[in-house]
Scaffold this active site. Structure first.
Site, PDB file in Angstrom:
ATOM      1  N   CYS A 123       7.406   4.849 -17.282  1.00  0.00           N
ATOM      2  CA  CYS A 123       6.337   4.100 -17.940  1.00  0.00           C
ATOM      3  C   CYS A 123       5.300   3.618 -16.933  1.00  0.00           C
ATOM      4  CB  CYS A 123       6.909   2.905 -18.687  1.00  0.00           C
ATOM      5  SG  CYS A 123       8.079   3.352 -19.975  1.00  0.00           S
ATOM      6  N   ASP A 155     -13.587   6.751 -38.364  1.00  0.00           N
ATOM      7  CA  ASP A 155     -13.334   6.450 -39.775  1.00  0.00           C
ATOM      8  C   ASP A 155     -11.994   5.767 -39.990  1.00  0.00           C
ATOM      9  OD1 ASP A 155     -11.667   8.572 -39.205  1.00  0.00           O
ATOM     10  OD2 ASP A 155     -12.435   9.898 -40.770  1.00  0.00           O
TER      11      ASP A 155
END
Length: 221
Positions: A46, A138
């Protein structure tokens, strides 16, 4: 487990982050967005991933993409770990250039289908997998990729697919295998030859195949 499908409206969730509490659609505004989860703070893969994301954050900004990460750790842990992430890049005085969502109750991870059933913490609770969601202006899901916790992502590929998504949202084309910006693109099958000729002034070439069907049509934008 609940999840999202391409074209779904992305949830307008509220969450605590390293930049304060956000409402996701307000955070995005009119921009594209990329939300990527990681299993846990202070872990090796990570750290390399977020360090890479930080290093190339200008490339996402250039494309009008807002970045945000997520894991099951607290805001306080995220802030402390962010210093390790930037130190990995030898940039100890520069803050992480994007926020991290705190999902310590796993509510958002469950809603978005992000949990990895095979990777668990010391208490036996599932960790988040390495999910990637690309959201359009959108607020609809344009791309999702799900990696297991043990496999780090390729951020160059994420930039490549964003280039493809943004191009194909504007032009009636598709991008072929291993496409990169400035490569030839493919004319979508629904366009007639006359429509293609009108839309693509650089011309359209067709690759002949044994079937005789003229569906492999290329153009240079």
């Amino acid at each position: 487990m609940p999840g999202l499908l391409l074209g779904d409206q992305f949830p307008n969730f509220e969450a605590d982050t390293t930049i304060g509490r956000i409402k996701f659609h307000d955070f995005l505004g009119n921009s594209w967005g990329i939300l990527f989860s990681h299993p846990k703070d202070f872990t090796p893969v990570c750290t390399t991933e977020l360090a890479c994301a930080a290093r190339i954050s200008d490339e996402f900004t250039k494309r009008g993409v807002k970045m945000i990460a997520l894991s099951i750790d607290s805001v306080e842990d995220h802030r402390h770990w962010s210093k390790d992430v930037m130190a990995f890049n030898s940039e100890t005085e520069i803050p992480l250039p994007f926020p991290i969502i705190a999902d310590d109750k796993r509510e958002l991870s469950i809603q978005l289908g992000m949990l990895d059933p095979d990777e668990r913490d010391k208490d036996g609770m599932p960790l988040t997998a390495r999910c990637v969601f690309v959201i359009g202006p959108d607020k609809k899901l344009k791309l999702s990729i799900l990696y297991p916790a043990t496999t780090g992502r390729n951020f160059d590929e994420l930039l490549r697919v964003i280039d493809s998504l943004q191009l194909t949202a504007q032009k009636k084309v598709a991008t072929p295998v291993n496409w990169k910006p400035n490569d030839k693109v493919m004319v979508i099958p629904s366009l007639s030859e006359a429509e293609a000729a009108a839309l693509f002034p650089n011309g359209v070439t067709t690759k002949e195949v044994p079937s005789g069907k003229k569906y492999l049509r290329y153009t240079q934008l």
